[in-house]
Scaffold this motif. Structure first.
Motif, PDB file in Angstrom:
ATOM      1  N   LEU A 155      61.893  50.761  60.373  1.00 48.63           N
ATOM      2  CA  LEU A 155      61.035  50.601  61.547  1.00 48.63           C
ATOM      3  C   LEU A 155      59.659  51.230  61.301  1.00 48.63           C
ATOM      4  CD1 LEU A 155      60.805  49.601  64.419  1.00 48.63           C
ATOM      5  CD2 LEU A 155      61.760  51.735  65.216  1.00 48.63           C
ATOM      6  N   HIS A 156      59.685  52.417  60.702  1.00 47.08           N
ATOM      7  CA  HIS A 156      58.437  53.110  60.423  1.00 47.08           C
ATOM      8  C   HIS A 156      57.558  52.287  59.480  1.00 47.08           C
ATOM      9  CE1 HIS A 156      57.015  57.210  61.369  1.00 47.08           C
ATOM     10  NE2 HIS A 156      56.067  56.825  60.528  1.00 47.08           N
ATOM     11  N   ARG A 157      58.197  51.751  58.430  1.00 47.42           N
ATOM     12  CA  ARG A 157      57.439  50.955  57.457  1.00 47.42           C
ATOM     13  C   ARG A 157      56.893  49.687  58.086  1.00 47.42           C
ATOM     14  NH1 ARG A 157      61.330  51.245  52.138  1.00 47.42           N
ATOM     15  NH2 ARG A 157      61.037  53.468  51.775  1.00 47.42           N
ATOM     16  N   LEU A 158      57.734  49.036  58.905  1.00 48.28           N
ATOM     17  CA  LEU A 158      57.289  47.775  59.508  1.00 48.28           C
ATOM     18  C   LEU A 158      56.146  48.007  60.497  1.00 48.28           C
ATOM     19  CD1 LEU A 158      60.677  45.897  59.874  1.00 48.28           C
ATOM     20  CD2 LEU A 158      58.775  45.304  58.387  1.00 48.28           C
ATOM     21  N   PHE A 159      56.167  49.172  61.152  1.00 46.26           N
ATOM     22  CA  PHE A 159      55.063  49.494  62.081  1.00 46.26           C
ATOM     23  C   PHE A 159      53.753  49.616  61.299  1.00 46.26           C
ATOM     24  CE2 PHE A 159      52.604  52.891  64.369  1.00 46.26           C
ATOM     25  CZ  PHE A 159      52.135  52.066  65.362  1.00 46.26           C
ATOM     26  N   ILE A 160      53.820  50.338  60.182  1.00 46.88           N
ATOM     27  CA  ILE A 160      52.607  50.515  59.370  1.00 46.88           C
ATOM     28  C   ILE A 160      52.155  49.158  58.817  1.00 46.88           C
ATOM     29  CG2 ILE A 160      51.676  51.582  57.280  1.00 46.88           C
ATOM     30  CD1 ILE A 160      53.568  53.953  57.892  1.00 46.88           C
ATOM     31  N   LEU A 161      53.131  48.365  58.355  1.00 44.56           N
ATOM     32  CA  LEU A 161      52.812  47.035  57.820  1.00 44.56           C
ATOM     33  C   LEU A 161      52.133  46.175  58.887  1.00 44.56           C
ATOM     34  CD1 LEU A 161      53.364  45.204  55.268  1.00 44.56           C
ATOM     35  CD2 LEU A 161      55.233  44.251  56.588  1.00 44.56           C
ATOM     36  N   HIS A 162      52.717  46.178  60.093  1.00 45.68           N
ATOM     37  CA  HIS A 162      52.185  45.368  61.194  1.00 45.68           C
ATOM     38  C   HIS A 162      50.741  45.777  61.503  1.00 45.68           C
ATOM     39  CE1 HIS A 162      52.448  42.812  64.715  1.00 45.68           C
ATOM     40  NE2 HIS A 162      52.024  43.793  65.490  1.00 45.68           N
ATOM     41  N   PHE A 163      50.527  47.072  61.614  1.00 46.13           N
ATOM     42  CA  PHE A 163      49.209  47.600  61.964  1.00 46.13           C
ATOM     43  C   PHE A 163      48.201  47.260  60.866  1.00 46.13           C
ATOM     44  CE2 PHE A 163      45.919  50.308  63.291  1.00 46.13           C
ATOM     45  CZ  PHE A 163      46.217  50.878  64.506  1.00 46.13           C
ATOM     46  N   PHE A 164      48.603  47.516  59.622  1.00 46.70           N
ATOM     47  CA  PHE A 164      47.696  47.319  58.486  1.00 46.70           C
ATOM     48  C   PHE A 164      47.370  45.828  58.298  1.00 46.70           C
ATOM     49  CE2 PHE A 164      47.301  46.152  54.017  1.00 46.70           C
ATOM     50  CZ  PHE A 164      46.108  46.806  53.711  1.00 46.70           C
ATOM     51  N   MET A 165      48.428  44.984  58.360  1.00 49.83           N
ATOM     52  CA  MET A 165      48.237  43.554  58.080  1.00 49.83           C
ATOM     53  C   MET A 165      47.279  42.904  59.070  1.00 49.83           C
ATOM     54  SD  MET A 165      49.596  42.463  55.424  1.00 49.83           S
ATOM     55  CE  MET A 165      50.313  40.889  55.266  1.00 49.83           C
ATOM     56  N   ALA A 166      47.346  43.355  60.329  1.00 48.70           N
ATOM     57  CA  ALA A 166      46.490  42.748  61.339  1.00 48.70           C
ATOM     58  C   ALA A 166      45.023  42.857  60.908  1.00 48.70           C
ATOM     59  CB  ALA A 166      46.711  43.444  62.678  1.00 48.70           C
ATOM     60  N   PHE A 167      44.643  44.017  60.369  1.00 50.41           N
ATOM     61  CA  PHE A 167      43.250  44.198  59.952  1.00 50.41           C
ATOM     62  C   PHE A 167      42.983  43.505  58.615  1.00 50.41           C
ATOM     63  CE2 PHE A 167      43.906  47.324  63.189  1.00 50.41           C
ATOM     64  CZ  PHE A 167      42.742  47.209  63.935  1.00 50.41           C
ATOM     65  N   ALA A 168      44.019  43.465  57.762  1.00 50.55           N
ATOM     66  CA  ALA A 168      43.864  42.751  56.487  1.00 50.55           C
ATOM     67  C   ALA A 168      43.619  41.262  56.767  1.00 50.55           C
ATOM     68  CB  ALA A 168      45.106  42.942  55.629  1.00 50.55           C
ATOM     69  N   VAL A 169      44.314  40.724  57.793  1.00 50.19           N
ATOM     70  CA  VAL A 169      44.108  39.317  58.179  1.00 50.19           C
ATOM     71  C   VAL A 169      42.640  39.115  58.555  1.00 50.19           C
ATOM     72  CG1 VAL A 169      44.602  37.626  60.003  1.00 50.19           C
ATOM     73  CG2 VAL A 169      46.486  38.803  58.862  1.00 50.19           C
ATOM     74  N   LEU A 170      42.105  40.068  59.314  1.00 48.66           N
ATOM     75  CA  LEU A 170      40.700  39.965  59.719  1.00 48.66           C
ATOM     76  C   LEU A 170      39.800  39.886  58.476  1.00 48.66           C
ATOM     77  CD1 LEU A 170      38.686  40.009  62.076  1.00 48.66           C
ATOM     78  CD2 LEU A 170      38.632  42.495  61.887  1.00 48.66           C
ATOM     79  N   VAL A 174      37.328  36.678  57.161  1.00 45.24           N
ATOM     80  CA  VAL A 174      35.909  36.749  56.770  1.00 45.24           C
ATOM     81  C   VAL A 174      35.712  35.972  55.460  1.00 45.24           C
ATOM     82  CG1 VAL A 174      34.051  38.307  56.041  1.00 45.24           C
ATOM     83  CG2 VAL A 174      35.508  38.922  57.987  1.00 45.24           C
ATOM     84  N   VAL A 175      36.638  36.156  54.499  1.00 41.05           N
ATOM     85  CA  VAL A 175      36.549  35.432  53.227  1.00 41.05           C
ATOM     86  C   VAL A 175      36.689  33.921  53.474  1.00 41.05           C
ATOM     87  CG1 VAL A 175      37.657  35.086  50.974  1.00 41.05           C
ATOM     88  CG2 VAL A 175      37.485  37.390  51.936  1.00 41.05           C
ATOM     89  N   HIS A 176      37.671  33.554  54.324  1.00 41.50           N
ATOM     90  CA  HIS A 176      37.940  32.141  54.653  1.00 41.50           C
ATOM     91  C   HIS A 176      36.671  31.469  55.191  1.00 41.50           C
ATOM     92  CE1 HIS A 176      40.682  28.881  55.840  1.00 41.50           C
ATOM     93  NE2 HIS A 176      40.288  28.943  57.098  1.00 41.50           N
ATOM     94  N   VAL A 177      36.022  32.139  56.118  1.00 41.54           N
ATOM     95  CA  VAL A 177      34.830  31.541  56.737  1.00 41.54           C
ATOM     96  C   VAL A 177      33.654  31.540  55.751  1.00 41.54           C
ATOM     97  CG1 VAL A 177      33.193  31.750  58.667  1.00 41.54           C
ATOM     98  CG2 VAL A 177      35.637  32.071  59.066  1.00 41.54           C
ATOM     99  N   ALA A 178      33.586  32.576  54.896  1.00 45.06           N
ATOM    100  CA  ALA A 178      32.520  32.596  53.882  1.00 45.06           C
ATOM    101  C   ALA A 178      32.711  31.420  52.919  1.00 45.06           C
ATOM    102  CB  ALA A 178      32.544  33.923  53.126  1.00 45.06           C
TER     103      ALA A 178
END
Ligand code: HEM
Length: 364
Positions: A155-170, A174-178
């Motif tokens: 659960l702890h790992r998935l929370f960190i993954l969820h939080f981190f990935m959301a910003f990584a997606v952002l 940016v790369v996608h639109v560039a």
């Protein structure tokens, strides 16, 4: 910008805005959430019942996840229909698919966080699927879960993954639109350069705004009148490792892949075939090299796309019905149709299809 873009070109902007909404609501949810097996469920209940407007934050975040996935599938099938994956947009297509994989991982991790029954058993099914990899499966399952079964560490790992990935997606957006700005937008006719162009502003800024107003209206109706429309009742029971629910079912947007997983008799085989269904999308620019982009002018390719969409929806139904009895056969046929579009229709139509001359289309 090409002057003839239709409403399907609205979804990139819609996705960008929904992503912002997800990041904002997610940040506030994270302030109140406790990522431990003992307290996660109660903290989510407290968000729903005690945090001022917490129910609203949560409803926006949950409904938003579903709408985001719906918009993502529309955006992807638009690309397949109009041949947006073709040269010179291969890299744009690949960055889009990287986003798809990242978003799926983020959605999966997010669903585990409330630590209800479906969260727990969903994580268990995924862990076991990974465990089916020959040789290293057991080790991999243990490594990812941080134990023999989903628990505090997972659960702890998935929370960190969820939080981190959301910003990584952002970052990848940016790369996608560039990359989009290098190749420029395609258009429904697929004729390039387009016959007529218009400036983005005010034409497409206004059209994107109109699309967003419509989309946000649907979003608001769901959030305010049906705040739990996508919620699974079983997930309002706390996770209980001693009690397997009668039906373990993922969120609707994973059902087609779950349908494939179940239609294949061996566990590892199912894993390979369902992951392969996404892998094939990566190969699309090289499986289909026809110079004619748009399905408007490609009758056989168009039929293949219709088959692909029908197969995708059918596989979702198969996932719902646990691929038993007749659903098993239907699931296998739909899997073949899905694979057939990429491995047969794409290469065949590249070489042999008689395409229509521009001007005689009459399809979207
Ligand atoms: C986080 C998810 C995503 C965001 C925010 C996003 C954003 C955008 C935006 C703003 C555009 C320009 C407007 C439009 O054409 O609709 C665009 C175009 C495009 N996107 Fe995405 N996208 C995402 C995911 C994907 C995925 C999953 C794919 C496909 C695998 C994809 C493939 C494309 C392609 C091929 C185009 C150019 C289409 C054309 O002009 O013919 N995108 N995207």
């Amino acid at each position: 910008m090409p002057a003839n873009l239709n409403w399907l070109w609205n979804f990139g902007a819609i996705l960008t805005v929904v992503l912002m909404v997800m990041l904002a609501t997610g940040l506030f949810l994270a302030i109140h959430y406790t990522p431990s097996a003992a307290d996660a469920f109660a903290s989510v209940e407290a968000i729903d019942r005690q945090v001022p407007s917490g129910w609203l934050l949560r409803s926006i975040h949950m409904t938003g996840a579903s709408l985001f996935m719906a918009a993502l599938y529309i955006h992807l099938f638009r690309g397949l229909y109009y041949g947006s994956y073709k040269q010179p947009r291969e890299l744009l297509w690949i960055t889009g698919l990287v986003l798809l994989c990242m978003v799926m991982l983020t959605a999966f991790a997010g669903y585990v966080l409330p630590w209800g029954q479906m969260s727990y058993w969903g994580a268990d099914v995924v862990g076991k699927a990974v465990g089916a990899v020959p040789g290293i499966g057991g080790w991999l399952e243990h490594f990812l879960q941080g134990g023999d079964a989903p628990g505090d560490v997972s659960l702890h790992r998935l929370f960190i993954l969820h939080f981190f990935m959301a910003f990584a997606v952002l970052g990848v957006v940016v790369v996608h639109v560039a990359v989009l700005h290098v190749a420029g937008s395609g258009n429904p006719k697929g004729i390039e350069p387009p016959a007529a162009t218009v400036p983005f502003h005010p034409y497409y800024s206004a059209k994107d705004a109109a699309g967003l107003v419509l989309f946000i209206t649907v979003f608001a109706v769901l959030v305010f009148f049906f705040p739990a429309i996508v919620a699974e009742p079983e997930n309002y029971r706390p996770a209980n490792p001693m009690h397997t629910p009668a039906d373990i079912e993922p969120e609707w947007y994973f059902l087609p892949f779950y349908g494939i997983l179940q239609s294949v008799p061996s566990k590892f085989g199912g894993l390979v075939v369902s992951v392969g269904a996404i892998g094939l999308l990566f190969l699309a620019p090289w499986l289909d090299t026809s110079p004619v982009r748009s399905a408007r002018y490609r009758p056989v390719y168009r039929l293949g796309i219709v088959g692909l969409v029908v197969a995708f929806v059918t596989l979702g139904l198969v996932g719902r019905h646990h691929a038993e009895g007749i659903w098993m056969i239907v699931g296998r046929i739909a899997t073949l149709v899905y694979y057939g579009h990429f491995l047969l229709v794409m290469p065949w139509s590249t070489r042999r299809e008689r395409t229509l001359p521009a001007g005689v289309e009459g399809t979207p």
